[in-house]
Structure formats: structure tokens, C-alpha cells
Design an enzyme around this catalytic site. Structure first.
Site, mmCIF file in Angstrom:
data_model
loop_
_atom_site.group_PDB
_atom_site.id
_atom_site.type_symbol
_atom_site.label_atom_id
_atom_site.label_comp_id
_atom_site.label_asym_id
_atom_site.label_seq_id
_atom_site.Cartn_x
_atom_site.Cartn_y
_atom_site.Cartn_z
ATOM 1 N N PHE A 54 53.760 44.037 42.592
ATOM 2 C CA PHE A 54 54.055 45.175 43.465
ATOM 3 C C PHE A 54 54.593 44.725 44.840
ATOM 4 O O PHE A 54 55.711 45.069 45.236
ATOM 5 C CB PHE A 54 52.755 45.972 43.604
ATOM 6 C CG PHE A 54 52.733 47.101 44.575
ATOM 7 C CD1 PHE A 54 53.803 47.970 44.715
ATOM 8 C CD2 PHE A 54 51.584 47.336 45.348
ATOM 9 C CE1 PHE A 54 53.755 49.031 45.610
ATOM 10 C CE2 PHE A 54 51.522 48.393 46.236
ATOM 11 C CZ PHE A 54 52.608 49.230 46.368
ATOM 12 N N LEU A 89 53.246 36.180 35.471
ATOM 13 C CA LEU A 89 53.346 37.416 34.680
ATOM 14 C C LEU A 89 51.997 37.857 34.093
ATOM 15 O O LEU A 89 51.963 38.476 33.040
ATOM 16 C CB LEU A 89 54.399 37.275 33.566
ATOM 17 C CG LEU A 89 55.820 36.935 34.046
ATOM 18 C CD1 LEU A 89 56.787 36.800 32.860
ATOM 19 C CD2 LEU A 89 56.357 38.004 35.001
ATOM 20 N N ALA A 125 51.333 35.779 45.419
ATOM 21 C CA ALA A 125 50.718 35.770 44.082
ATOM 22 C C ALA A 125 49.207 35.691 44.189
ATOM 23 O O ALA A 125 48.667 35.087 45.119
ATOM 24 C CB ALA A 125 51.224 34.563 43.290
ATOM 25 N N GLN A 163 45.339 36.968 41.813
ATOM 26 C CA GLN A 163 44.544 38.014 41.186
ATOM 27 C C GLN A 163 44.083 38.898 42.334
ATOM 28 O O GLN A 163 43.516 38.408 43.301
ATOM 29 C CB GLN A 163 43.380 37.317 40.468
ATOM 30 C CG GLN A 163 42.489 38.181 39.606
ATOM 31 C CD GLN A 163 41.759 39.288 40.316
ATOM 32 O OE1 GLN A 163 42.154 40.460 40.219
ATOM 33 N NE2 GLN A 163 40.718 38.958 41.049
ATOM 34 N N TYR A 205 36.663 37.415 45.044
ATOM 35 C CA TYR A 205 38.045 37.592 45.501
ATOM 36 C C TYR A 205 38.151 37.381 47.013
ATOM 37 O O TYR A 205 38.989 36.613 47.507
ATOM 38 C CB TYR A 205 38.488 39.001 45.090
ATOM 39 C CG TYR A 205 39.730 39.525 45.731
ATOM 40 C CD1 TYR A 205 40.966 38.959 45.454
ATOM 41 C CD2 TYR A 205 39.676 40.628 46.596
ATOM 42 C CE1 TYR A 205 42.124 39.473 46.035
ATOM 43 C CE2 TYR A 205 40.824 41.145 47.166
ATOM 44 C CZ TYR A 205 42.042 40.564 46.891
ATOM 45 O OH TYR A 205 43.177 41.070 47.459
ATOM 46 N N VAL A 246 44.917 53.889 45.027
ATOM 47 C CA VAL A 246 45.767 55.071 44.816
ATOM 48 C C VAL A 246 46.351 55.042 43.405
ATOM 49 O O VAL A 246 46.366 56.065 42.698
ATOM 50 C CB VAL A 246 46.892 55.122 45.877
ATOM 51 C CG1 VAL A 246 47.833 56.282 45.597
ATOM 52 C CG2 VAL A 246 46.308 55.233 47.281
ATOM 53 N N ARG A 273 38.851 54.392 53.174
ATOM 54 C CA ARG A 273 39.787 53.276 53.202
ATOM 55 C C ARG A 273 40.896 53.554 54.216
ATOM 56 O O ARG A 273 41.062 54.668 54.700
ATOM 57 C CB ARG A 273 40.438 53.105 51.817
ATOM 58 C CG ARG A 273 39.509 52.598 50.720
ATOM 59 C CD ARG A 273 39.084 51.168 50.960
ATOM 60 N NE ARG A 273 38.292 50.637 49.859
ATOM 61 C CZ ARG A 273 36.963 50.729 49.748
ATOM 62 N NH1 ARG A 273 36.270 51.372 50.672
ATOM 63 N NH2 ARG A 273 36.341 50.193 48.728
ATOM 64 N N GLY A 279 30.916 44.618 44.076
ATOM 65 C CA GLY A 279 31.615 44.055 45.230
ATOM 66 C C GLY A 279 32.373 45.075 46.056
ATOM 67 O O GLY A 279 33.122 44.704 46.965
HETATM 68 N N1 LIG Z 1 47.821 45.894 46.711
HETATM 69 C C1 LIG Z 1 46.895 45.880 47.663
HETATM 70 O O1 LIG Z 1 46.362 46.920 48.057
HETATM 71 C C2 LIG Z 1 46.486 44.588 48.308
HETATM 72 C C3 LIG Z 1 45.559 44.625 49.350
HETATM 73 C C4 LIG Z 1 45.162 43.431 49.933
HETATM 74 C C5 LIG Z 1 45.711 42.233 49.510
HETATM 75 N N2 LIG Z 1 46.612 42.233 48.502
HETATM 76 C C6 LIG Z 1 47.145 40.944 48.070
HETATM 77 O O2 LIG Z 1 48.544 41.027 47.970
HETATM 78 C C7 LIG Z 1 49.007 40.254 46.881
HETATM 79 C C8 LIG Z 1 49.889 41.090 45.983
HETATM 80 O O3 LIG Z 1 49.152 42.172 45.449
HETATM 81 P P1 LIG Z 1 49.837 43.212 44.474
HETATM 82 O O4 LIG Z 1 49.227 44.527 44.738
HETATM 83 O O5 LIG Z 1 51.317 43.063 44.545
HETATM 84 O O6 LIG Z 1 49.296 42.713 43.069
HETATM 85 P P2 LIG Z 1 50.141 42.476 41.726
HETATM 86 O O7 LIG Z 1 49.117 42.165 40.678
HETATM 87 O O8 LIG Z 1 51.073 43.603 41.486
HETATM 88 O O9 LIG Z 1 50.984 41.188 42.070
HETATM 89 C C9 LIG Z 1 50.482 39.881 41.990
HETATM 90 C C10 LIG Z 1 51.513 39.074 41.224
HETATM 91 O O10 LIG Z 1 51.102 37.714 41.212
HETATM 92 C C11 LIG Z 1 51.210 37.212 39.888
HETATM 93 N N3 LIG Z 1 50.196 36.157 39.816
HETATM 94 C C12 LIG Z 1 48.857 36.318 39.846
HETATM 95 N N4 LIG Z 1 48.251 35.125 39.865
HETATM 96 C C13 LIG Z 1 49.239 34.197 39.865
HETATM 97 C C14 LIG Z 1 49.242 32.777 39.891
HETATM 98 N N5 LIG Z 1 48.107 32.093 39.931
HETATM 99 N N6 LIG Z 1 50.424 32.132 39.861
HETATM 100 C C15 LIG Z 1 51.586 32.834 39.807
HETATM 101 N N7 LIG Z 1 51.644 34.165 39.784
HETATM 102 C C16 LIG Z 1 50.480 34.846 39.822
HETATM 103 C C17 LIG Z 1 50.960 38.388 38.986
HETATM 104 O O11 LIG Z 1 51.522 38.248 37.702
HETATM 105 C C18 LIG Z 1 51.639 39.504 39.766
HETATM 106 O O12 LIG Z 1 52.997 39.626 39.440
HETATM 107 C C19 LIG Z 1 47.770 39.704 46.185
HETATM 108 O O13 LIG Z 1 47.583 38.362 46.575
HETATM 109 C C20 LIG Z 1 46.665 40.563 46.693
HETATM 110 O O14 LIG Z 1 45.435 39.879 46.725
HETATM 111 C C21 LIG Z 1 47.017 43.373 47.880
#
Ligand SMILES: NC(=O)c1ccc[n+]([C@@H]2O[C@H](COP(=O)([O-])OP(=O)(O)OC[C@H]3O[C@@H](n4cnc5c(N)ncnc54)[C@H](O)[C@@H]3O)[C@@H](O)[C@H]2O)c1
Length: 313
Positions: free
Chosen positions: A12, A34, A74, A76, A141, A185, A208, A269
Site C-alpha cells: 500500500f 510479495l 517493507a 509485516q 511488531y 479502515v 485512533r 497487543g
Molecule cells: N498502513 C498503516 O497504517 C501503517 C501504520 C504504521 C506503520 N506502517 C508501516 O508501513 C509499512 C508499509 O505498510 P503497508 O500498509 O503498506 O503494508 P503492506 O502489507 O501493504 O506493504 C508491505 C509490503 O512489504 C512487503 N514485505 C513484507 N515483508 C517483507 C520483507 N521482509 N522483505 C521484502 N518485502 C516485504 C509485503 O509483501 C508488502 O508488499 C510497514 O512497514 C508498516 O509497518 C503502516
């Protein structure tokens, strides 16, 4: 034109950041394993390499470029899922950062932007939390993300300038609507669209700070330009408090059919409530969130369900 490395490019946030960089005429190399991302998300024009950021062999395969910056996005990204396999969480969220920092150093890249999270704070008093608040993560996390922030701090002594973005709850078009354990959301909207029913695991009083994806991309890019000087950790939110109950009512109003709601159970958590004090990023970069929740939700619903263009009467 500059070269950038973006991890999580099929996800995303990573896809949105990469698209913006490509749109500005830059060259982007993207990495993703992926696991939660989709190949279709990767913006066209991006050089893509499939791999795990915690896998040392990845770095020999990466194109050698003079990267202007690394955007490490990237990972989890669910507190709940981190309880399923804490060791994997540590690898994907902490070890990956350490290896990328080593890569940055070896390839003489001096700018590093990191997608951290509000989850590093843990439970806080009911007031916007500033960056200097105590950190007490409640999930594996949050612990992995906090470890990464410290790796970045240590690598500054080797000349890697970095900014950690403590991202609050992001939402908007492009969010994964299939994964019902990640993203507040998207979870509620996806349930509403699929089942016409929302099951909330936890209290409707939880609250939030919901920040729109385009604002988050702006924050990354503005901090890249500013990622020097002593201040390195920034909240990225809106400072607006929205309860789960309020969010669900807004979603229900935007949909052209009835949606039932059940509050039941809890999530491991989970934090009760948090909002961001964003004065630091505003002061240092001029950034501020521009898209309000009503506008952002409307855009997201239109994206997720193009036929639901108007509010229910
Ligand atoms: N979306 C949120 O609300 C939010 C809030 C706080 C922090 N974040 C952080 O932002 C980042 C992106 O979040 P997102 O919402 O786009 O999640 P998402 O799951 O859509 O994107 C994460 C991407 O990273 C890839 N990925 C996961 N582990 C990987 C690895 N070890 N090596 C290579 N690729 C890997 C996944 O395939 C995915 O495409 C994350 O690190 C997340 O912790 C997101």
C-alpha cells in the site's frame, strides 16, 4: 533525475511512494517478497526485484546504483499478526533494517527513510503524544520497529542520515482489502462491502489518528529533503481523535446499503487509543496533513466501490 531504492514496493504505502518518485522523473528500484503485496501494485517503470529484505543474498542481486535515498517501507505490518510468529516478525521488521543499513553504507547511500509506527509508544495518556514520550510497545511488531529506530540511530555515526516516520493509522485507495487482520479502515470497509456486517474486535470507544495515504507520501518526500540535523524521529498523523464507533458510523453513512455491527472480543497487543502530536514535523519541514477524514473516506469508498458514489439519505 535521481535513483531510489524502495522496499515494500508492492504494498500500500511503498507503491504510493514509488509512484510519486517515478512521476517526478526519478528512477526507482523496488524490492518486495510479495507476502502481503501484489505484483499489480508495482508502478510501471519501476525496476522490480522479488526478495526478502532479511535475506543477505538479496543485496548481491540489487542493481548497483548511486541511490540518492533508500525508502525502507517493507515489513509485516500488523501488531496482531506479530503474535503468530514473533521470530519471523523480528526478521522482517528488524533484521531487514540492519541489512539495508549495511547495504546503504557499502553502496555509499547516505539517506535512509524508515516506515516506523505509532505502535512503538504503547498505551499513552489521552492527549496527542509527542516524539519524546516513553516508548512501551505492546506487540512484537512494535518492538521490532523500535529496534530498527535504534539501528538507524547507531548508523548515523557512520554517516547515514535518517528519518523514522512514526506512522499513525494510514488509509486510502490502494490499501489491501483482502487482509482482514491489517489496517483499521480497510478491515471495516472490506467487511462492510463483503458481508454487509462489521465485526469489531474490541471496544467502540478505542480511538485512533487516521491519516490519508497522499499525506503520508508527502511526509516521506519532505523528510527526505530534510533528513539531516539532529532530529530524526517524526510523528506522521493528523492529531485528530476518531473513535472506532465514529469511524464505523462514517463508513455506514457512505455506503448505499445497511451494514450491521457487532462489538465482541479483542485483539492481542491492541492499544486503547492514541493520537499524534505533529508539531515537530510541521516545524521542521512545513508538512501537515491536508485531507480530512470525511474527504479521505469518500475517496476510499469511491475507489473500493465505484458504484457507491453518494451518501445514503
Ligand atoms: N498502513 C498503516 O497504517 C501503517 C501504520 C504504521 C506503520 N506502517 C508501516 O508501513 C509499512 C508499509 O505498510 P503497508 O500498509 O503498506 O503494508 P503492506 O502489507 O501493504 O506493504 C508491505 C509490503 O512489504 C512487503 N514485505 C513484507 N515483508 C517483507 C520483507 N521482509 N522483505 C521484502 N518485502 C516485504 C509485503 O509483501 C508488502 O508488499 C510497514 O512497514 C508498516 O509497518 C503502516
Amino acid at each position: 533525475m535521481a535513483s531510489y531504492l524502495v522496499t515494500g514496493v508492492a504494498g500500500f504505502v511503498g507503491a504510493a511512494v514509488a509512484a510519486r518518485l517515478l512521476g517526478a522523473g526519478h528512477e526507482v528500484t523496488g524490492v518486495d517478497n510479495l507476502t502481503t503485496g501484489f505484483r499489480e501494485n508495482i508502478p510501471s517503470g519501476c525496476v522490480f526485484l522479488q526478495g526478502n529484505c532479511q535475506d543477505e543474498t538479496l543485496y548481491a542481486r540489487l542493481p548497483q546504483r548511486d541511490y540518492a535515498a533508500i525508502y525502507h517501507i517493507a515489513g509485516q505490518s500488523s501488531g496482531e499478526i506479530s503474535f503468530d510468529d514473533p521470530v519471523y516478525d523480528l526478521q522482517t521488521n528488524a533484521q531487514s533494517t540492519l541489512l539495508l543499513l549495511k547495504f546503504a553504507l557499502n553502496s555509499k547511500c547516505r539517506r535512509f527513510l524508515y516506515a516506523s509506527t505509532m505502535s512503538v509508544y504503547g498505551d499513552q495518556p489521552d492527549a496527542p503524544v509527542a516524539e519524546d514520550a516513553a516508548t512501551n510497545p505492546k506487540s512484537f511488531y512494535g518492538v521490532g520497529k523500535l529496534a530498527s529506530e535504534h539501528y538507524l540511530r547507531i548508523y548515523r555515526q557512520y554517516g547515514i542520515e535518517s528519518a523514522c516516520l512514526r506512522l499513525f493509522n494510514i488509509y486510502g485507495p490502494g490499501q489491501n482489502m483482502e487482509n482482514l487482520r491489517q489496517g483499521m479502515v480497510s478491515i471495516y470497509l472490506a467487511q462492510a462491502l463483503k458481508n454487509r456486517h462489521i465485526h469489531v474486535k474490541g471496544s467502540g470507544e478505542r480511538y485512533r489518528d487516521l491519516v490519508y495515504i497522499d499525506d503520508v507520501v508527502d511526509a516521506f518526500l519532505m523528510l527526505e529533503r530534510a533528513a539531516d540535523g539532529p532530529a530524526r524521529i517524526y510523528n506522521v498523523g493528523t492529531s485528530v481523535r476518531t473513535t472506532v464507533g465514529e469511524l464505523i458510523e462514517k463508513i455506514r453513512k457512505l455506503l448505499p446499503f445497511e451494514v450491521s455491527v457487532k462489538y465482541d472480543g479483542s485483539t492481542p497487543g491492541d492499544m486503547f487509543g492514541i493520537t499524534a502530536d505533529c508539531r515537530k514535523i510541521a516545524r521542521e519541514t512545513g508538512w501537515q496533513a491536508r485531507v480530512g477524514l470525511n474527504e479521505g473516506l469518500q475517496r476510499m469508498v469511491t475507489w473500493a466501490m465505484p458504484s457507491a458514489s453518494g451518501q445514503r439519505q
